[in-house]
Design an enzyme around this catalytic site. Structure first.
Site, mmCIF file in Angstrom:
data_model
loop_
_atom_site.group_PDB
_atom_site.id
_atom_site.type_symbol
_atom_site.label_atom_id
_atom_site.label_comp_id
_atom_site.label_asym_id
_atom_site.label_seq_id
_atom_site.Cartn_x
_atom_site.Cartn_y
_atom_site.Cartn_z
ATOM 1 N N GLU A 33 -6.899 5.129 7.592
ATOM 2 C CA GLU A 33 -6.625 6.532 7.253
ATOM 3 C C GLU A 33 -7.815 7.142 6.526
ATOM 4 O O GLU A 33 -8.136 8.318 6.704
ATOM 5 C CB GLU A 33 -5.340 6.623 6.405
ATOM 6 C CG GLU A 33 -4.108 6.339 7.268
ATOM 7 C CD GLU A 33 -2.919 5.762 6.537
ATOM 8 O OE1 GLU A 33 -2.912 5.753 5.291
ATOM 9 O OE2 GLU A 33 -1.991 5.296 7.220
ATOM 10 N N GLY A 72 1.989 3.094 11.015
ATOM 11 C CA GLY A 72 2.869 4.256 10.995
ATOM 12 C C GLY A 72 3.496 4.546 12.349
ATOM 13 O O GLY A 72 4.067 5.612 12.564
ATOM 14 N N SER A 86 2.715 -1.860 10.098
ATOM 15 C CA SER A 86 4.156 -1.916 10.362
ATOM 16 C C SER A 86 4.738 -3.322 10.195
ATOM 17 O O SER A 86 5.701 -3.679 10.870
ATOM 18 C CB SER A 86 4.490 -1.342 11.741
ATOM 19 O OG SER A 86 4.076 0.007 11.804
ATOM 20 N N HIS A 138 -9.446 1.555 4.584
ATOM 21 C CA HIS A 138 -8.203 1.745 5.354
ATOM 22 C C HIS A 138 -8.488 2.750 6.475
ATOM 23 O O HIS A 138 -9.256 3.700 6.300
ATOM 24 C CB HIS A 138 -7.082 2.251 4.434
ATOM 25 C CG HIS A 138 -5.742 2.170 5.087
ATOM 26 N ND1 HIS A 138 -5.318 3.108 6.006
ATOM 27 C CD2 HIS A 138 -4.752 1.247 4.994
ATOM 28 C CE1 HIS A 138 -4.109 2.762 6.438
ATOM 29 N NE2 HIS A 138 -3.746 1.639 5.846
ATOM 30 N N GLU A 141 -5.870 -4.545 10.320
ATOM 31 C CA GLU A 141 -4.802 -3.572 10.575
ATOM 32 C C GLU A 141 -5.109 -2.827 11.872
ATOM 33 O O GLU A 141 -5.923 -1.895 11.865
ATOM 34 C CB GLU A 141 -4.733 -2.547 9.434
ATOM 35 C CG GLU A 141 -4.455 -3.131 8.080
ATOM 36 C CD GLU A 141 -3.750 -2.118 7.167
ATOM 37 O OE1 GLU A 141 -2.829 -2.531 6.484
ATOM 38 O OE2 GLU A 141 -4.107 -0.931 7.178
ATOM 39 N N LYS A 170 0.217 4.245 -0.408
ATOM 40 C CA LYS A 170 -0.407 5.462 0.161
ATOM 41 C C LYS A 170 -0.115 6.651 -0.752
ATOM 42 O O LYS A 170 -0.016 6.478 -1.964
ATOM 43 C CB LYS A 170 0.059 5.676 1.602
ATOM 44 C CG LYS A 170 -0.130 4.425 2.472
ATOM 45 C CD LYS A 170 0.038 4.671 3.942
ATOM 46 C CE LYS A 170 -0.170 3.369 4.707
ATOM 47 N NZ LYS A 170 -0.152 3.560 6.145
ATOM 48 N N ASN A 173 0.878 -1.168 0.000
ATOM 49 C CA ASN A 173 0.000 0.000 0.000
ATOM 50 C C ASN A 173 0.915 1.218 0.000
ATOM 51 O O ASN A 173 1.471 1.579 1.029
ATOM 52 C CB ASN A 173 -0.894 -0.020 1.256
ATOM 53 C CG ASN A 173 -1.754 1.227 1.368
ATOM 54 O OD1 ASN A 173 -1.843 2.019 0.421
ATOM 55 N ND2 ASN A 173 -2.388 1.405 2.514
HETATM 56 C C1 3PY Z 1 0.939 0.086 7.265
HETATM 57 O O1 3PY Z 1 1.653 -0.918 7.163
HETATM 58 O O2 3PY Z 1 1.286 1.028 7.963
HETATM 59 C C2 3PY Z 1 -0.344 0.171 6.556
HETATM 60 O O3 3PY Z 1 -1.129 1.032 6.842
HETATM 61 C C3 3PY Z 1 -0.625 -0.791 5.465
HETATM 62 O O4 3PY Z 1 -1.860 -0.542 4.870
#
Ligand code: 3PY
Length: 251
Positions: A98, A174, A214, A96, A168, A11, A9
């Protein structure tokens, strides 16, 4: 059938030129390699068609990171599921954290997006996960159950069978923190039980459930060794071939 998948991803990272370099680099790195998982890269809308044209899409699937909750028309700036599909992308990441947090995507909006994605032949990679306070309050199981039920449980068993889930935990995105392999396995097994209660054991067993947050070369092997962790949705570590490849090779 349940698949092992490693999906990147990206982003809102990379210019088109940088993204093309990255995609071509991954394409090269995968040439002649025996890989035990499907590989997907999730790129910004602007990159989809060029990336799909530049790589071997039999080896690497291309995903959008979002699509509109409307079919078409006067929605300035939006990109429909049909537009995404017309680029050669086969997947779309939806829900997601975010997008839920910063763009106020509600379960209802996400339900519509999932339906439009499926109607246009895209495979949704549907993200779920709790925030830190919910985990600390022991509410993570009910949070993910609600996210699944509210956006996905109107689907027929046949359509649900086309969904890939990505757990997730928001506290691991992050932040450099990762759920332990045991924490991931515990909640993935719970998610599968929730699916089994609604759709039966076959649909539940066949559903691919990725871990995201992560995940990296250092922890992928242990995470993927768990019976209910079928791969990863990878953020930062998907932005460099030498960081992404070891995760792919962790299977
Ligand atoms: C991450 O690994 O930080 C993610 O948000 C993957 O979508």
């Amino acid at each position: 059938m349940r698949k092992n998948i490693v999906a990147g991803n990206w982003k809102m990272n990379t210019t088109l030129q940088e993204g093309l370099e990255l995609a071509k680099g991954l394409n090269e790195a995968l040439k002649g390699k025996a890989i035990n998982c499907d590989v997907i890269i999730g790129t910004p809308f602007t990159h989809l068609a060029s990336v799909a044209a530049a790589i071997d899409t039999d080896k690497i699937g291309v995903a959008a990171e979002n699509c509109a909750d409307k079919e078409k028309g006067a929605y300035t700036g939006e990109v429909s599921a049909a537009m995404v599909a017309s680029t050669g992308a086969k997947y779309v990441i939806l829900g997601h954290s975010e997008r839920r947090a910063y763009y106020h995507e509600t379960p209802e909006i996400l339900k519509t997006k999932v339906q439009l994605a499926l109607a246009n032949g895209l495979t949704p990679i549907f993200c779920i996960g709790e925030v830190l306070e919910e985990r600390e309050a022991g509410k993570h199981f009910e949070v993910v159950d609600a996210q699944i039920k509210e956006s996905l449980f109107d689907l027929s068993a046949e359509d649900f069978g086309k969904i890939v889930l990505a757990y997730e935990p928001v506290w691991a995105i992050g932040t450099g923190k990762t759920a332990s392999a045991e924490q991931a396995e515990e909640i993935h097994a719970h998610i599968r039980a929730t699916l089994a209660a609604k759709y039966g054991n076959t649909v539940a067993d066949d559903c691919t459930i990725l871990y995201g947050g992560s995940a990296n070369a250092g922890n992928a092997k242990e995470l993927f060794s768990k019976p209910n962790v079928d791969g990863g949705l990878i953020g930062g570590a998907s932005l460099a071939v030498d960081k992404f490849m070891p995760i792919i090779e962790a299977f």
